[in-house]
Motif scaffolding. Structure first.
Motif, PDB file in Angstrom:
ATOM      1  N   GLN A 134       0.832  -1.197   0.000  1.00 31.91           N
ATOM      2  CA  GLN A 134       0.000   0.000   0.000  1.00 31.91           C
ATOM      3  C   GLN A 134       0.866   1.247   0.000  1.00 31.91           C
ATOM      4  O   GLN A 134       0.559   2.228  -0.689  1.00 31.91           O
ATOM      5  CB  GLN A 134      -0.949   0.007   1.195  1.00 31.91           C
ATOM      6  CG  GLN A 134      -1.968   1.131   1.159  1.00 31.91           C
ATOM      7  CD  GLN A 134      -2.921   1.015  -0.013  1.00 31.91           C
ATOM      8  OE1 GLN A 134      -3.648   0.031  -0.136  1.00 31.91           O
ATOM      9  NE2 GLN A 134      -2.923   1.992  -0.904  1.00 31.91           N
ATOM     10  N   ASP A 135       1.966   1.229   0.745  1.00 29.24           N
ATOM     11  CA  ASP A 135       2.891   2.366   0.762  1.00 29.24           C
ATOM     12  C   ASP A 135       3.481   2.596  -0.637  1.00 29.24           C
ATOM     13  O   ASP A 135       3.579   3.736  -1.095  1.00 29.24           O
ATOM     14  CB  ASP A 135       4.017   2.149   1.774  1.00 29.24           C
ATOM     15  CG  ASP A 135       3.554   2.273   3.218  1.00 29.24           C
ATOM     16  OD1 ASP A 135       2.428   2.781   3.447  1.00 29.24           O
ATOM     17  OD2 ASP A 135       4.307   1.852   4.120  1.00 29.24           O
ATOM     18  N   ARG A 136       3.868   1.513  -1.309  1.00 26.22           N
ATOM     19  CA  ARG A 136       4.406   1.627  -2.671  1.00 26.22           C
ATOM     20  C   ARG A 136       3.359   2.210  -3.614  1.00 26.22           C
ATOM     21  O   ARG A 136       3.651   3.089  -4.439  1.00 26.22           O
ATOM     22  CB  ARG A 136       4.849   0.254  -3.195  1.00 26.22           C
ATOM     23  CG  ARG A 136       6.161  -0.213  -2.642  1.00 26.22           C
ATOM     24  CD  ARG A 136       6.562  -1.590  -3.112  1.00 26.22           C
ATOM     25  NE  ARG A 136       6.604  -1.726  -4.564  1.00 26.22           N
ATOM     26  CZ  ARG A 136       6.660  -2.894  -5.185  1.00 26.22           C
ATOM     27  NH1 ARG A 136       6.692  -4.026  -4.497  1.00 26.22           N
ATOM     28  NH2 ARG A 136       6.700  -2.947  -6.493  1.00 26.22           N
ATOM     29  N   LEU A 137       2.122   1.722  -3.477  1.00 28.18           N
ATOM     30  CA  LEU A 137       1.050   2.197  -4.347  1.00 28.18           C
ATOM     31  C   LEU A 137       0.699   3.654  -4.045  1.00 28.18           C
ATOM     32  O   LEU A 137       0.485   4.449  -4.970  1.00 28.18           O
ATOM     33  CB  LEU A 137      -0.180   1.303  -4.186  1.00 28.18           C
ATOM     34  CG  LEU A 137      -1.274   1.441  -5.216  1.00 28.18           C
ATOM     35  CD1 LEU A 137      -0.741   1.275  -6.637  1.00 28.18           C
ATOM     36  CD2 LEU A 137      -2.365   0.422  -4.955  1.00 28.18           C
ATOM     37  N   ASP A 138       0.679   4.022  -2.778  1.00 33.10           N
ATOM     38  CA  ASP A 138       0.413   5.415  -2.411  1.00 33.10           C
ATOM     39  C   ASP A 138       1.474   6.342  -3.002  1.00 33.10           C
ATOM     40  O   ASP A 138       1.146   7.417  -3.523  1.00 33.10           O
ATOM     41  CB  ASP A 138       0.364   5.582  -0.887  1.00 33.10           C
ATOM     42  CG  ASP A 138      -0.868   4.961  -0.251  1.00 33.10           C
ATOM     43  OD1 ASP A 138      -1.830   4.644  -0.983  1.00 33.10           O
ATOM     44  OD2 ASP A 138      -0.863   4.779   0.983  1.00 33.10           O
ATOM     45  N   GLN A 139       2.721   5.920  -2.935  1.00 34.04           N
ATOM     46  CA  GLN A 139       3.813   6.718  -3.503  1.00 34.04           C
ATOM     47  C   GLN A 139       3.632   6.846  -5.017  1.00 34.04           C
ATOM     48  O   GLN A 139       3.780   7.930  -5.575  1.00 34.04           O
ATOM     49  CB  GLN A 139       5.172   6.069  -3.175  1.00 34.04           C
ATOM     50  CG  GLN A 139       6.362   6.785  -3.762  1.00 34.04           C
ATOM     51  CD  GLN A 139       6.547   8.199  -3.235  1.00 34.04           C
ATOM     52  OE1 GLN A 139       6.129   8.539  -2.148  1.00 34.04           O
ATOM     53  NE2 GLN A 139       7.172   9.043  -4.034  1.00 34.04           N
ATOM     54  N   PHE A 140       3.314   5.755  -5.673  1.00 32.55           N
ATOM     55  CA  PHE A 140       3.079   5.760  -7.121  1.00 32.55           C
ATOM     56  C   PHE A 140       1.948   6.734  -7.463  1.00 32.55           C
ATOM     57  O   PHE A 140       2.058   7.545  -8.381  1.00 32.55           O
ATOM     58  CB  PHE A 140       2.734   4.344  -7.594  1.00 32.55           C
ATOM     59  CG  PHE A 140       2.479   4.231  -9.064  1.00 32.55           C
ATOM     60  CD1 PHE A 140       3.523   4.025  -9.956  1.00 32.55           C
ATOM     61  CD2 PHE A 140       1.188   4.318  -9.572  1.00 32.55           C
ATOM     62  CE1 PHE A 140       3.295   3.921 -11.321  1.00 32.55           C
ATOM     63  CE2 PHE A 140       0.943   4.212 -10.935  1.00 32.55           C
ATOM     64  CZ  PHE A 140       2.004   4.014 -11.811  1.00 32.55           C
ATOM     65  N   ASN A 141       0.847   6.653  -6.705  1.00 31.55           N
ATOM     66  CA  ASN A 141      -0.318   7.505  -6.959  1.00 31.55           C
ATOM     67  C   ASN A 141      -0.023   8.979  -6.695  1.00 31.55           C
ATOM     68  O   ASN A 141      -0.640   9.854  -7.289  1.00 31.55           O
ATOM     69  CB  ASN A 141      -1.505   7.053  -6.109  1.00 31.55           C
ATOM     70  CG  ASN A 141      -2.090   5.747  -6.581  1.00 31.55           C
ATOM     71  OD1 ASN A 141      -1.862   5.317  -7.709  1.00 31.55           O
ATOM     72  ND2 ASN A 141      -2.833   5.086  -5.716  1.00 31.55           N
ATOM     73  N   HIS A 142       0.911   9.252  -5.804  1.00 25.66           N
ATOM     74  CA  HIS A 142       1.269  10.632  -5.479  1.00 25.66           C
ATOM     75  C   HIS A 142       2.169  11.248  -6.561  1.00 25.66           C
ATOM     76  O   HIS A 142       2.100  12.454  -6.810  1.00 25.66           O
ATOM     77  CB  HIS A 142       1.964  10.674  -4.119  1.00 25.66           C
ATOM     78  CG  HIS A 142       2.361  12.044  -3.684  1.00 25.66           C
ATOM     79  ND1 HIS A 142       1.447  12.998  -3.312  1.00 25.66           N
ATOM     80  CD2 HIS A 142       3.574  12.636  -3.590  1.00 25.66           C
ATOM     81  CE1 HIS A 142       2.085  14.116  -3.007  1.00 25.66           C
ATOM     82  NE2 HIS A 142       3.378  13.924  -3.164  1.00 25.66           N
ATOM     83  N   VAL A 143       2.977  10.409  -7.186  1.00 22.40           N
ATOM     84  CA  VAL A 143       3.965  10.904  -8.153  1.00 22.40           C
ATOM     85  C   VAL A 143       3.414  10.964  -9.578  1.00 22.40           C
ATOM     86  O   VAL A 143       3.670  11.921 -10.305  1.00 22.40           O
ATOM     87  CB  VAL A 143       5.236  10.013  -8.115  1.00 22.40           C
ATOM     88  CG1 VAL A 143       6.186  10.348  -9.244  1.00 22.40           C
ATOM     89  CG2 VAL A 143       5.916  10.142  -6.766  1.00 22.40           C
ATOM     90  N   HIS A 144       2.646   9.966  -9.973  1.00 21.03           N
ATOM     91  CA  HIS A 144       2.177   9.888 -11.360  1.00 21.03           C
ATOM     92  C   HIS A 144       0.947  10.764 -11.588  1.00 21.03           C
ATOM     93  O   HIS A 144       0.058  10.831 -10.748  1.00 21.03           O
ATOM     94  CB  HIS A 144       1.884   8.438 -11.735  1.00 21.03           C
ATOM     95  CG  HIS A 144       3.137   7.640 -11.909  1.00 21.03           C
ATOM     96  ND1 HIS A 144       3.855   7.168 -10.838  1.00 21.03           N
ATOM     97  CD2 HIS A 144       3.807   7.256 -13.017  1.00 21.03           C
ATOM     98  CE1 HIS A 144       4.904   6.522 -11.280  1.00 21.03           C
ATOM     99  NE2 HIS A 144       4.911   6.564 -12.595  1.00 21.03           N
ATOM    100  N   LYS A 145       0.939  11.410 -12.738  1.00 22.32           N
ATOM    101  CA  LYS A 145      -0.142  12.340 -13.071  1.00 22.32           C
ATOM    102  C   LYS A 145      -0.845  11.904 -14.350  1.00 22.32           C
ATOM    103  O   LYS A 145      -0.268  11.215 -15.180  1.00 22.32           O
ATOM    104  CB  LYS A 145       0.408  13.751 -13.232  1.00 22.32           C
ATOM    105  CG  LYS A 145       1.017  14.275 -11.954  1.00 22.32           C
ATOM    106  CD  LYS A 145       1.427  15.712 -12.068  1.00 22.32           C
ATOM    107  CE  LYS A 145       2.023  16.122 -10.732  1.00 22.32           C
ATOM    108  NZ  LYS A 145       1.680  17.406 -10.301  1.00 22.32           N
ATOM    109  N   ILE A 146      -2.093  12.331 -14.450  1.00 18.73           N
ATOM    110  CA  ILE A 146      -2.881  12.085 -15.660  1.00 18.73           C
ATOM    111  C   ILE A 146      -3.555  13.395 -16.066  1.00 18.73           C
ATOM    112  O   ILE A 146      -3.708  14.297 -15.245  1.00 18.73           O
ATOM    113  CB  ILE A 146      -3.948  10.980 -15.461  1.00 18.73           C
ATOM    114  CG1 ILE A 146      -4.955  11.373 -14.367  1.00 18.73           C
ATOM    115  CG2 ILE A 146      -3.303   9.650 -15.152  1.00 18.73           C
ATOM    116  CD1 ILE A 146      -6.133  10.427 -14.243  1.00 18.73           C
TER     117      ILE A 146
END
Length: 157
Positions: A134-146
């Motif tokens: 979940q921490d990895r996914l949260d970081q991914f979601n915070h960094v990647h933009k659409i």
């Protein structure tokens, strides 16, 4: 067009889903009403709003899906670990003699292959892995933009 993080996109998706549910509930509740109350809710306008919300959700879900490709393995792994933890929580770990429940019945002795301590240990290990994923996914979601249509954000606010 507006650029937002995946984390924000997921929040917008949830908000749109909630708005869609409310509009649909209103359509179902107010489509057929007693005469004299027909002007309280504009059901045809709600149908148009529903169509717009559905279109926005499809667009947003598609954009999220495309952006999540590189994190898909983490997403699936996380979901399956959560499902496994939930499954284990439902495993019967009754072990040992149990007194008779009804008169004229005998004591039953149970044998559990997985004891409560075993299941608790498995769940604790899964919870640790779930937190890491979940921490990895949260970081991914915070960094990647659409990029999303500005109208979509208006519908959600």
């Amino acid at each position: 067009m507006a650029e937002i993080t995946l984390g924000k996109a997921l929040k917008v998706k949830n908000r749109l889903t909630g708005r869609l549910a409310k509009v649909q509930a209103d359509i179902q509740a107010y489509n057929s009403v007693p005469a004299g109350q027909a002007d309280q809710v504009n059901v045809p306008a709600l149908m148009k709003t529903r169509e717009e919300l559905v279109g926005a959700l499809v667009s947003l879900k598609t954009a999220i899906n495309e952006a999540n490709r590189e994190a898909q393995r983490v997403i699936y792994d996380l979901a399956e670990k959560k499902a496994t933890a939930q499954f284990l929580a439902g495993v019967n770990t009754r072990h040992g003699p149990q007194p008779a429940v009804y008169p004229n019945t005998t004591e039953v002795s149970y044998v559990a292959a997985l004891k409560k301590a075993d299941v608790d240990g498995l769940v604790a290990g899964l919870e640790k892995e779930i937190d890491q994923l979940q921490d990895r996914l949260d970081q991914f979601n915070h960094v990647h933009k659409i990029e999303v249509d500005g109208r979509l954000l208006e519908l959600a606010s």
